[in-house]
Design an enzyme around this catalytic site. Sequence first.
Site, PDB file in Angstrom:
ATOM      1  N   ASP A 124      69.563  54.715  78.181  1.00  0.00           N
ATOM      2  CA  ASP A 124      70.157  55.769  79.020  1.00  0.00           C
ATOM      3  C   ASP A 124      70.319  56.974  78.084  1.00  0.00           C
ATOM      4  OD1 ASP A 124      72.159  54.575  77.454  1.00  0.00           O
ATOM      5  OD2 ASP A 124      73.758  55.019  78.879  1.00  0.00           O
ATOM      6  N   HIS A 177      76.391  53.092  67.598  1.00  0.00           N
ATOM      7  CA  HIS A 177      76.162  52.039  68.591  1.00  0.00           C
ATOM      8  C   HIS A 177      74.668  51.687  68.693  1.00  0.00           C
ATOM      9  CE1 HIS A 177      80.321  52.415  69.755  1.00  0.00           C
ATOM     10  NE2 HIS A 177      80.173  53.654  70.195  1.00  0.00           N
TER      11      HIS A 177
HETATM   12  C1  BDR Z   1      77.303  52.675  74.535  1.00  0.00           C
HETATM   13  O1  BDR Z   1      77.699  53.560  75.583  1.00  0.00           O
HETATM   14  C2  BDR Z   1      76.912  54.726  75.558  1.00  0.00           C
HETATM   15  O2  BDR Z   1      77.684  55.883  75.751  1.00  0.00           O
HETATM   16  C3  BDR Z   1      76.257  54.760  74.204  1.00  0.00           C
HETATM   17  O3  BDR Z   1      74.997  55.387  74.296  1.00  0.00           O
HETATM   18  C4  BDR Z   1      76.125  53.301  73.826  1.00  0.00           C
HETATM   19  O4  BDR Z   1      74.944  52.746  74.329  1.00  0.00           O
HETATM   20  C5  BDR Z   1      78.503  52.422  73.633  1.00  0.00           C
HETATM   21  O5  BDR Z   1      79.516  51.805  74.361  1.00  0.00           O
HETATM   22 CA    CA Z   2      73.226  54.133  75.241  1.00  0.00          CA
END
Ligand code: BDR
Ligand code: CA
Length: 315
Positions: A9, A246
Amino acid sequence: MRRILIDADTGIDDSIAILYALTSPNLRVEGITTCFGNSSAAQSTDNCLRLIRLSNCGYEVPVVTGAEHTLDGAIETAPVHIHGENGIGNVILPESSQKPLDMDAADFIIRKAEELDGELIIVTTGRLTNLAEALQKDPALPKKVKRVVTMGGCMEAPGNVTPVAEANIYGDARAADIVFRAGFHMILVGLDVTAKTFITEKDLDGAERYCSEKSRGAVAYIREALKLYFEFHRLTQGMVHRSFVHDPLALLIAEDASLGEYKMLRAGVEYQAPAFRGMILTDNRFQSELDHDEIAVCVRVDSDKAIRRLFSVFH
Ligand code: BDR
Ligand code: CA
């Protein structure tokens, strides 16, 4: 060489993960499917096309637009102060002449899995909606791919949407439950490790100093996009000039699982009780040496090594 399909995403950290994958000599990106989350799936697709151009990766990477809503039809995207109006920190990258493939993302995942005959690693950095849809079309998919590496979830760390839930799992909890129980060889890279791994201003200084001519644009973009992400981390976590890592961590682990330590768990996801939506449920009775279908949950990571490796590909 690991052959991967990224399902993203495409927000700020997804975009760094994608640039890493496109630049690493150990990874071949066989395709990218997109999903709603940090922005719409259509916006994520546009971001991916621009990132491919920026990466100078030198090979074609098909991009397919996937789910714009959860399996149950809900549309929820992240607030714009996290990833910006366009998902990539409001940075305007040069347009790409590449067009997305006009096909269903679930069909694309299935086709790639079959084409690569057991070699494909699927790395998800967003909701698990596209993968759940692929499973609904082809329940034998887990036997056709090598592994799924998912950025998502939290076991002991607090959630980032509710006290018990992380955004990617919470964002389509039913899809996540379907994927968790499908029998994939799955690695879960959640907040327990990603919220202990940081990109700092100092890392960016180093990346800029040592980057190759080919990657100069990518490194300049990362620095620019992270401005908003650093600000979000300052406001919500009190962190100064740094952010959690992340999605790039999922890519790094897909490339080299020895960066982490794992606990085998049989797990599902709560999707019915509103207060617990997105919480990972584990069955502690199962015995990993006798049973199957367990998930390798990453419980520790060598963060210094991960960050060194993340930026080394741009040298
Ligand atoms: C996840 O949430 C999204 O905002 C970031 O891209 C990551 O994949 C972290 O919780
Ligand atoms: Ca993400």
